[in-house]
Design an enzyme around this catalytic site. Structure first.
Site, mmCIF file in Angstrom:
data_model
loop_
_atom_site.group_PDB
_atom_site.id
_atom_site.type_symbol
_atom_site.label_atom_id
_atom_site.label_comp_id
_atom_site.label_asym_id
_atom_site.label_seq_id
_atom_site.Cartn_x
_atom_site.Cartn_y
_atom_site.Cartn_z
ATOM 1 N N GLU A 168 6.042 91.678 -6.512
ATOM 2 C CA GLU A 168 5.611 92.873 -5.770
ATOM 3 C C GLU A 168 4.586 93.731 -6.508
ATOM 4 O OE1 GLU A 168 9.289 94.788 -4.715
ATOM 5 O OE2 GLU A 168 9.981 93.083 -3.547
ATOM 6 N N ASN A 210 5.531 86.455 -6.349
ATOM 7 C CA ASN A 210 6.399 86.712 -5.195
ATOM 8 C C ASN A 210 6.127 88.097 -4.620
ATOM 9 O OD1 ASN A 210 8.784 85.810 -3.666
ATOM 10 N ND2 ASN A 210 9.886 87.487 -4.678
ATOM 11 N N HIS A 247 10.592 89.124 4.778
ATOM 12 C CA HIS A 247 11.589 90.031 5.371
ATOM 13 C C HIS A 247 10.983 90.533 6.683
ATOM 14 C CE1 HIS A 247 14.136 90.145 1.841
ATOM 15 N NE2 HIS A 247 13.102 90.444 1.076
ATOM 16 N N GLU A 276 12.763 84.944 0.488
ATOM 17 C CA GLU A 276 13.786 85.962 0.783
ATOM 18 C C GLU A 276 13.939 86.152 2.285
ATOM 19 O OE1 GLU A 276 13.161 89.579 -1.467
ATOM 20 O OE2 GLU A 276 12.522 88.483 -3.252
ATOM 21 N N ASP A 278 14.759 86.879 5.888
ATOM 22 C CA ASP A 278 15.732 87.447 6.820
ATOM 23 C C ASP A 278 14.949 88.016 7.989
ATOM 24 O OD1 ASP A 278 14.782 89.775 5.553
ATOM 25 O OD2 ASP A 278 16.675 90.206 4.560
HETATM 26 O O1 9MR Z 1 18.973 92.592 -2.045
HETATM 27 C C1 9MR Z 1 18.717 93.387 -3.190
HETATM 28 C C2 9MR Z 1 19.594 94.633 -3.156
HETATM 29 O O2 9MR Z 1 20.944 94.264 -3.325
HETATM 30 C C3 9MR Z 1 19.153 95.585 -4.227
HETATM 31 O O3 9MR Z 1 19.885 96.781 -4.094
HETATM 32 C C4 9MR Z 1 17.676 95.846 -4.124
HETATM 33 C C5 9MR Z 1 17.224 96.776 -5.198
HETATM 34 O O4 9MR Z 1 15.861 96.856 -5.332
HETATM 35 O O5 9MR Z 1 16.969 94.627 -4.243
HETATM 36 C C6 9MR Z 1 17.262 93.760 -3.193
HETATM 37 O O6 9MR Z 1 16.496 92.586 -3.317
HETATM 38 C C7 9MR Z 1 15.095 92.759 -3.192
HETATM 39 C C8 9MR Z 1 14.444 91.693 -4.027
HETATM 40 O O7 9MR Z 1 14.911 91.753 -5.342
HETATM 41 C C9 9MR Z 1 12.930 91.832 -4.012
HETATM 42 N N1 9MR Z 1 12.425 91.856 -2.676
HETATM 43 C C10 9MR Z 1 13.068 92.794 -1.765
HETATM 44 C C11 9MR Z 1 14.575 92.574 -1.773
HETATM 45 C C12 9MR Z 1 15.231 93.420 -0.737
HETATM 46 O O8 9MR Z 1 15.090 94.785 -1.059
#
Ligand code: 9MR
Length: 477
Positions: A168, A210, A247, A276, A278
């Site tokens: 990111e 990513n 997402h 990722e 969804d």
């Molecule tokens: O799913 C993850 C969630 O449990 C955490 O609280 C969050 C914190 O930043 O991160 C989520 O996973 C993220 C991933 O690491 C990077 N891309 C976005 C995902 C969804 O927020």
């Protein structure tokens, strides 16, 4: 090691399938084409994806590994895992230079013990930094980041299929600019520095960039990521894959040009991984979007795997949007059925050409097809298979990717190889190894024993020493 050779699983599935279909169609008419492409029906996501050498994974949480409903679905359906949070910077280096791999190990060990490919997420990110890192800037931060990449990738060396090296790094606005973060402020070259450190620490892992909102080909952020990958490939910065988080929701829906995005990145010479996935919604609409995503991936030879970001809706970071394949009770949703059916539907024609290429204006060839049938390729009876191995070697180690192709359909298979003297197998994915030196037998795991005639699956292993000169021998039933 060249960039090409670093490209571990060279996905030839769709091309190979296409060649097979062409031969069958010439020999026996087009009716056979449909019979061939629809013949393989696997009962789980991982097995269905493995038919074309792809993986189907899930993000999982270590603290749910005691939940039997959760673990049963995980072990039954998926052949890859990503740690949802346990391998992030705040988890693995809570205090500077004091590393904690306990939660990450639970995820990695669960995956490896079941022959799953493990995705590493993530080595360098502006978010979920430990407090000590959040407060850092400049040279101290650059060095701390590189140390983190090196230490974590070295610790997991040989166990990770793909690392999200940097996560990111681009801004959400339309400018396509880099995100302003403490890492970005250490200098624009922080991303390539992280990739070089990761390659040095674990030469066998695929290295991915990513991001989210890089799914729609017309969005500036997508173009920014594309330009980064193109620039890295041109300058020889080690990068093997692009991770599209994917997402999707009302603000960022599954875009109609998604396949163009996948094929455009692939045309740069990197694998494309959907990392990722969804999709918020329900019922038929949600199922249709999942089907579209899967079909788009299958259509691009270098789209090598799909990971959904959680198992049940209740496990999702966006549980209110019910974005996953299983409901809160672990029941399969229409989106699951659509995903499985799409994975089973075969491998459509790969589209690897970049979208900017003008279609050829030359007329199709007018020569008549040959009227004599090609010589029949009769497979031996009772299940038969062949195997080929490709190597990615470096000083002191190697990763072998083995492609198993069924001559006639198999229920199970095993590949035996003599590991060269001085070499040893340290880690295997998508197969179960017996032994580590000398003659080693690699048997299928639960989800990839069944291969339809003419179809393939892949497994891999990492070893120490030199892997040169291995000759695989395949048997099946
Ligand atoms: O799913 C993850 C969630 O449990 C955490 O609280 C969050 C914190 O930043 O991160 C989520 O996973 C993220 C991933 O690491 C990077 N891309 C976005 C995902 C969804 O927020």
């Amino acid at each position: 090691m060249t960039q090409q050779s670093a490209s571990r699983p060279r996905r030839r599935g769709p091309r190979a399938a296409l060649a097979t279909i062409a031969v069958v169609a010439l020999a026996a008419g087009t009716a056979m084409l449909y019979a061939t492409s629809a013949s393989a029906q696997s009962a789980t996501l991982g097995a269905a994806a493995a038919q074309s050498g792809r993986y189907f994974g899930a993000a999982i949480a270590a603290n749910k590994l005691g939940d039997s409903t959760y673990v049963n679905i995980l072990n039954r359906e998926f052949n890859s895992v990503t740690a949802e949070n346990e391998m992030k910077i705040n988890a693995t280096e809570p205090q500077q230079n004091r590393f904690d791999f306990s939660s990450g190990d639970r995820i990695v060990n669960h995956g490896i013990s079941r022959g799953m490919a493990v995705r590493g997420h993530t080595l360098a990110w502006h978010s979920q930094q430990p407090a000590w890192m959040e407060q850092m800037e400049g040279t101290a931060l650059r060095n701390a980041m590189l140390n983190h990449v090196t230490q974590v990738a070295t610790y997991y060396r040989g166990k990770i299929h793909s690392w999200d090296v940097v996560n990111e790094a681009f801004d959400d606005g339309n400018a396509g600019a880099r995100r302003n973060s403490n890492l970005q402020r250490t200098g624009n070259d922080w991303i390539e520095a992280a990739f070089r450190a990761a390659r040095a620490a674990d030469p066998g892992a695929k290295l991915c960039y990513n991001d989210y909102n890089i799914d729609n080909w017309s969005w500036a952020k997508t173009q920014a990521a594309y330009n980064l990958v193109r620039d890295f490939k041109q300058r020889g910065v080690p990068i093997d894959c692009i991770g599209l988080q994917s997402h999707f929701n009302a603000q960022s829906p599954y875009p109609s040009n998604y396949r163009t995005t996948l094929s455009s990145f692939a045309a740069l010479g990197v694998d494309v991984q959907i990392t990722e996935l969804d999709i918020e919604g329900s019922g038929t609409a949600q199922a249709n979007s999942y089907r579209g995503v899967v079909n788009d991936c299958l259509a691009v030879a270098r789209c090598t795997g799909i990971t959904v970001w959680g198992i049940r809706d209740s496990d999702s970071w966006r549980s209110y949007g019910t974005p996953l394949l299983f409901d809160n009770n672990g029941n399969k949703k229409p989106a699951y059925d659509a995903t499985l059916a799409a994975l089973n539907s075969g491998t459509p024609v790969p589209t690897t050409a970049p979208p900017t290429t003008v279609p050829p204006t030359t007329a199709p060839p007018t020569t008549a097809p040959p009227t004599t049938a090609p010589p029949p390729t009769t497979p031996p009876p009772g299940g038969s298979c062949s195997a080929t191995v490709s190597l990615n070697q470096w000083q002191g180690g190697f990763v072998a990717t083995v492609r198993v192709t069924a001559g006639s359909s198999t229920n199970s298979w095993a590949v035996t190889m003599t590991i060269p003297s001085g070499a040893a197998v340290t880690n295997t994915w998508n197969a179960q190894a017996s032994g580590s030196t000398g003659s080693v037998r690699f048997a299928n795991v639960s989800y990839n024993g069944r291969i339809a005639a003419g179809q393939s699956t892949e497994f891999g292993f990492q070893g120490t020493g030199s892997g040169s000169g291995m000759t695989p021998s395949c048997s099946s039933s």
